[in-house]
Each structure stands twice: as structure tokens, then as C-alpha cells.
Scaffold this active site. Structure first.
Site, PDB file in Angstrom:
ATOM      1  N   GLY A  11       0.817  -1.225   0.000  1.00  0.00           N
ATOM      2  CA  GLY A  11       0.000   0.000   0.000  1.00  0.00           C
ATOM      3  C   GLY A  11       0.840   1.259   0.000  1.00  0.00           C
ATOM      4  N   SER A  13       0.943   3.587  -2.378  1.00  0.00           N
ATOM      5  CA  SER A  13       0.466   4.609  -3.315  1.00  0.00           C
ATOM      6  C   SER A  13       0.136   5.930  -2.638  1.00  0.00           C
ATOM      7  CB  SER A  13      -0.771   4.092  -4.053  1.00  0.00           C
ATOM      8  OG  SER A  13      -1.728   3.621  -3.126  1.00  0.00           O
ATOM      9  N   ARG A  14      -0.111   5.904  -1.329  1.00  0.00           N
ATOM     10  CA  ARG A  14      -0.459   7.144  -0.620  1.00  0.00           C
ATOM     11  C   ARG A  14      -0.301   6.932   0.886  1.00  0.00           C
ATOM     12  NH1 ARG A  14      -6.237   6.459   0.329  1.00  0.00           N
ATOM     13  NH2 ARG A  14      -6.795   4.451  -0.574  1.00  0.00           N
ATOM     14  N   ASP A  62      -3.847  -7.154  -4.743  1.00  0.00           N
ATOM     15  CA  ASP A  62      -4.648  -7.106  -3.517  1.00  0.00           C
ATOM     16  C   ASP A  62      -3.982  -8.004  -2.467  1.00  0.00           C
ATOM     17  OD1 ASP A  62      -6.590  -7.518  -1.553  1.00  0.00           O
ATOM     18  OD2 ASP A  62      -8.244  -7.449  -2.988  1.00  0.00           O
ATOM     19  N   SER A 141      -2.291  -0.487  15.446  1.00  0.00           N
ATOM     20  CA  SER A 141      -2.927   0.807  15.721  1.00  0.00           C
ATOM     21  C   SER A 141      -3.142   0.890  17.224  1.00  0.00           C
ATOM     22  CB  SER A 141      -4.280   0.886  15.007  1.00  0.00           C
ATOM     23  OG  SER A 141      -5.049   1.939  15.540  1.00  0.00           O
ATOM     24  N   TYR A 154     -12.013  -3.337  12.867  1.00  0.00           N
ATOM     25  CA  TYR A 154     -10.666  -2.780  12.666  1.00  0.00           C
ATOM     26  C   TYR A 154      -9.785  -3.053  13.898  1.00  0.00           C
ATOM     27  CZ  TYR A 154      -7.162   0.871  11.641  1.00  0.00           C
ATOM     28  OH  TYR A 154      -5.993   1.570  11.395  1.00  0.00           O
ATOM     29  N   ALA A 156     -10.108  -5.413  16.106  1.00  0.00           N
ATOM     30  CA  ALA A 156      -9.799  -6.851  16.176  1.00  0.00           C
ATOM     31  C   ALA A 156      -8.679  -7.192  15.200  1.00  0.00           C
ATOM     32  CB  ALA A 156     -11.048  -7.672  15.867  1.00  0.00           C
ATOM     33  N   LYS A 158      -6.314  -5.216  14.152  1.00  0.00           N
ATOM     34  CA  LYS A 158      -5.050  -4.620  14.611  1.00  0.00           C
ATOM     35  C   LYS A 158      -4.526  -5.307  15.877  1.00  0.00           C
ATOM     36  CE  LYS A 158      -4.643  -1.745  11.236  1.00  0.00           C
ATOM     37  NZ  LYS A 158      -3.549  -1.871  10.273  1.00  0.00           N
TER      38      LYS A 158
HETATM   39  P1  NAP Z   1      -4.605   5.221   3.466  1.00  0.00           P
HETATM   40  O1  NAP Z   1      -4.122   6.615   3.297  1.00  0.00           O
HETATM   41  O2  NAP Z   1      -6.070   4.938   3.396  1.00  0.00           O
HETATM   42  O3  NAP Z   1      -3.797   4.280   2.408  1.00  0.00           O
HETATM   43  C1  NAP Z   1      -4.063   2.904   2.395  1.00  0.00           C
HETATM   44  C2  NAP Z   1      -3.088   2.225   1.448  1.00  0.00           C
HETATM   45  O4  NAP Z   1      -3.359   0.820   1.471  1.00  0.00           O
HETATM   46  C3  NAP Z   1      -3.269   2.672  -0.002  1.00  0.00           C
HETATM   47  O5  NAP Z   1      -2.010   2.634  -0.636  1.00  0.00           O
HETATM   48  C4  NAP Z   1      -4.186   1.598  -0.573  1.00  0.00           C
HETATM   49  O6  NAP Z   1      -4.061   1.432  -1.991  1.00  0.00           O
HETATM   50  C5  NAP Z   1      -3.632   0.371   0.141  1.00  0.00           C
HETATM   51  N1  NAP Z   1      -4.592  -0.736   0.191  1.00  0.00           N
HETATM   52  C6  NAP Z   1      -5.828  -0.744   0.723  1.00  0.00           C
HETATM   53  N2  NAP Z   1      -6.390  -1.964   0.575  1.00  0.00           N
HETATM   54  C7  NAP Z   1      -5.491  -2.733  -0.080  1.00  0.00           C
HETATM   55  C8  NAP Z   1      -5.488  -4.076  -0.543  1.00  0.00           C
HETATM   56  N3  NAP Z   1      -6.542  -4.895  -0.372  1.00  0.00           N
HETATM   57  N4  NAP Z   1      -4.376  -4.540  -1.179  1.00  0.00           N
HETATM   58  C9  NAP Z   1      -3.318  -3.732  -1.386  1.00  0.00           C
HETATM   59  N5  NAP Z   1      -3.258  -2.451  -0.976  1.00  0.00           N
HETATM   60  C10 NAP Z   1      -4.338  -1.950  -0.332  1.00  0.00           C
HETATM   61  O7  NAP Z   1      -4.138   4.603   4.880  1.00  0.00           O
HETATM   62  P2  NAP Z   1      -3.065   5.162   5.933  1.00  0.00           P
HETATM   63  O8  NAP Z   1      -3.761   6.103   6.839  1.00  0.00           O
HETATM   64  O9  NAP Z   1      -1.821   5.547   5.258  1.00  0.00           O
HETATM   65  O10 NAP Z   1      -2.828   3.826   6.785  1.00  0.00           O
HETATM   66  C11 NAP Z   1      -1.778   2.922   6.511  1.00  0.00           C
HETATM   67  C12 NAP Z   1      -1.742   1.864   7.589  1.00  0.00           C
HETATM   68  O11 NAP Z   1      -1.593   2.478   8.871  1.00  0.00           O
HETATM   69  C13 NAP Z   1      -3.027   1.031   7.673  1.00  0.00           C
HETATM   70  O12 NAP Z   1      -2.711  -0.303   7.998  1.00  0.00           O
HETATM   71  C14 NAP Z   1      -3.778   1.678   8.811  1.00  0.00           C
HETATM   72  O13 NAP Z   1      -4.678   0.798   9.418  1.00  0.00           O
HETATM   73  C15 NAP Z   1      -2.626   2.067   9.728  1.00  0.00           C
HETATM   74  N6  NAP Z   1      -2.981   3.139  10.655  1.00  0.00           N
HETATM   75  C16 NAP Z   1      -3.351   4.374  10.205  1.00  0.00           C
HETATM   76  C17 NAP Z   1      -3.693   5.359  11.122  1.00  0.00           C
HETATM   77  C18 NAP Z   1      -4.120   6.742  10.710  1.00  0.00           C
HETATM   78  O14 NAP Z   1      -4.515   7.523  11.584  1.00  0.00           O
HETATM   79  N7  NAP Z   1      -4.032   7.125   9.450  1.00  0.00           N
HETATM   80  C19 NAP Z   1      -3.673   5.064  12.500  1.00  0.00           C
HETATM   81  C20 NAP Z   1      -3.293   3.799  12.915  1.00  0.00           C
HETATM   82  C21 NAP Z   1      -2.935   2.838  11.988  1.00  0.00           C
HETATM   83  P3  NAP Z   1      -4.973   2.308  -3.029  1.00  0.00           P
HETATM   84  O15 NAP Z   1      -4.345   3.687  -3.107  1.00  0.00           O
HETATM   85  O16 NAP Z   1      -4.867   1.561  -4.317  1.00  0.00           O
HETATM   86  O17 NAP Z   1      -6.353   2.346  -2.469  1.00  0.00           O
END
Ligand code: NAP
Length: 246
Positions: A11, A13-14, A62, A141, A154, A156, A158
Site C-alpha cells: 500500500g 500509493s499514498r 490485492d 494501531s 478494525y 480486532a 489490529k
Molecule cells: P490510506 O491513506 O487509506 O492508504 C491505504 C493504502 O493501502 C493505499 O495505498 C491503498 O491502496 C492500500 N490498500 C488498501 N487496501 C489494499 C489491498 N486490499 N491490497 C493492497 N493495498 C491496499 O491509509 P493510511 O492512513 O496511510 O494507513 C496505513 C496503515 O496504517 C493502515 O494499515 C492503517 O490501518 C494504519 N494506521 C493508520 C492510522 C491513521 O490515523 N491514518 C492510525 C493507525 C494505523 P490504493 O491507493 O490503491 O487504495
């Protein structure tokens, strides 16, 4: 010249995954990453890594689909010969209170966040074990540690990642593979952008540092855990949350 190390961050891409990929690229790593939605501009992403001196392999795959995971890992090994660092970052939310949560939303989050972590780790570990070297960092998380109303699926997933991390840290230590988890609080990404101002305000009140974290701050911690600077740390869950959960 010393051979470049290779990171595979899922993941990328962003959000946090992209910052992780950029951080490692800046520090001399080649990058393997994947994404799921066809919106990703792969050429633009590749150019960003290239500008930092990193070669990259970027694929649509995926993490919850075994064949797609195995294809990325096989291609990565063909191209770079190894994966030194794996960051299981790809993740999704489908929030709702238990009473309204559909079985489909429960299963989807577990499949991507928890099963995806298992599938990718299993595919990559095979090669790390042969090299007798590796670093794995899993995105948990703070809600996996402390729970959160409206996020039972979510949380569960994590919490499951924490059990998974500790178990494989014990299994793989003898092969010189370290495994750790990071537990971010609220980080500014697309995942948290959807929250209303009122919800954000109430969140700030629970954070001693009174702000959300930045994806680059999480990437700094993940970089430390993926290098030999952290060589005596394994099986740990490190919170990065402005002091929210102590
Ligand atoms: P995000 O901005 O929503 O980005 C999610 C990334 O995961 C994107 O690159 C997306 O690809 C990819 N993705 C989603 N489903 C996928 C799949 N089935 N197969 C392959 N790639 C997939 O998320 P984020 O906030 O950066 O979070 C990243 C991680 O940190 C996650 O595990 C999240 O649970 C954890 N986290 C985040 C926070 C927070 O506050 N942001 C807090 C605690 C933990 P596409 O661009 O193609 O959709």
C-alpha cells in the site's frame, strides 16, 4: 560498491505507505510496493522514487488474494534478488457500531488487514529465511491496544496483528529476522480525512501533544525499526500517538 537493500512496503500509493517508501528510497533502498485501486498513477510514483536514486517495482495487487501476493513477491525476487525489509502497511476501515456492522464489513477488514499481513509475510519470509536476514514491521494501531467504539472489526484486526507479530518474532529470531509492530494514533492521511471537525476536536482533547501525527513521523519510526540501528529490538509494539495511550 555495496549492493542496495530492498524494501517491500504494501500500500505505497499514498498515506503512511508512500512516506515509508520515500524515506527508505532517500536512504539508499530500492522499493517494491503495491496498491489496489486503478486510480494510482504508477509512472508518477516511479519517477518520485527515481528522483531519489531508487529503482522500483510497483504493481497492482490485492494483499488479501494469495495469487496476487505471490506474483508481486516472485517478480520482486526476479528483479532485485531479495527483500531485506517488509512493511505490512496496506489497510482499510469499515467503521460501524457492532449492532449495525454487517458480516461483509467485518470479514473485509479482517481479510485485508490481518489475513493480508499473514499472506504477504509468509510469501516474503521464505526468501528472508534463506538469506538469514530480514526485518518485518507490521502496522497495528492504538485501537488494537486500547479498543475503540465503532471500530470492532478494525480493532480486532489490529489486535490480531499484535499477536501475529509476537508469535513470528519468536519463530524467526533464530534466522536473524526481527519482527515488530507500530501502533499509530491519529495520523493525517486519507483514512482520517473523513472525520468531521467535531470528531477531530474531541480527538485532540485525548492527545497530550494536541495534534494529529504526520505520516512522515510514522515513517521515521518504521525506518529506525527496519535498520540495524534497532538491532536488539524484536517482538515489540511501539505506540506513536502523541501520548494518547500510555
Ligand atoms: P490510506 O491513506 O487509506 O492508504 C491505504 C493504502 O493501502 C493505499 O495505498 C491503498 O491502496 C492500500 N490498500 C488498501 N487496501 C489494499 C489491498 N486490499 N491490497 C493492497 N493495498 C491496499 O491509509 P493510511 O492512513 O496511510 O494507513 C496505513 C496503515 O496504517 C493502515 O494499515 C492503517 O490501518 C494504519 N494506521 C493508520 C492510522 C491513521 O490515523 N491514518 C492510525 C493507525 C494505523 P490504493 O491507493 O490503491 O487504495
Amino acid at each position: 560498491m555495496e549492493e542496495k537493500k530492498v524494501i517491500f512496503v504494501t500500500g505505497g500509493s499514498r498515506g503512511i505507505g508512500k512516506e515509508v517508501a520515500l524515506k527508505y528510497a532517500k536512504n539508499g533502498f530500492n522499493v517494491v510496493t503495491n496498491y489496489v485501486s486503478s486510480k494510482t498513477d504508477v509512472d508518477a510514483l516511479k519517477s518520485e522514487f527515481n528522483a531519489l536514486g531508487a529503482d522500483s517495482l510497483i504493481m497492482q495487487a490485492d494483499v488479501s488474494k494469495k495469487e496476487e501476493v505471490e506474483e508481486v513477491v516472485t517478480k520482486a525476487i526476479e528483479k532485485f534478488g531479495k527483500i531485506d525489509v517488509l512493511v505490512n502497511n496496506a489497510g482499510v476501515t469499515r467503521d460501524n457500531l457492532l449492532i449495525r456492522m454487517s458480516e461483509e464489513d467485518f470479514d473485509k477488514v479482517i481479510e485485508i488487514n490481518l489475513k493480508g499481513t499473514y499472506l504477504v509475510t509468509k510469501a516474503v519470509t521464505k526468501y528472508m529465511m534463506k538469506k538469514r536476514y530480514g526485518n518485518i514491521i507490521n502496522l497495528s494501531s492504538v485501537v488494537g491496544v486500547a479498543g475503540n467504539a465503532g471500530q470492532c472489526n478494525y480493532s480486532a484486526s489490529k489486535a490480531g496483528i499484535i499477536g501475529f507479530t509476537k508469535s513470528i518474532a519468536k519463530e524467526l529470531a533464530s534466522r536473524n529476522i526481527r519482527v515488530n509492530a507500530v501502533a499509530p494514533g491519529f495520523i493525517e492521511t486519507d483514512m482520517t480525512q473523513v472525520l468531521s471537525d467535531a470528531v477531530k476536536e474531541s480527538i485532540y482533547n485525548q492527545i497530550p501533544l494536541k495534534r494529529m501525527g504526520k505520516a512522515s513521523e510514522v515513517a521515521n519510526l518504521i525506518y529506525f525499526l527496519g535498520t540495524d540501528e534497532s538491532s536488539y529490538i524484536t517482538g515489540q509494539v511501539i505506540n506513536i500517538d502523541g501520548g494518547m495511550v500510555m
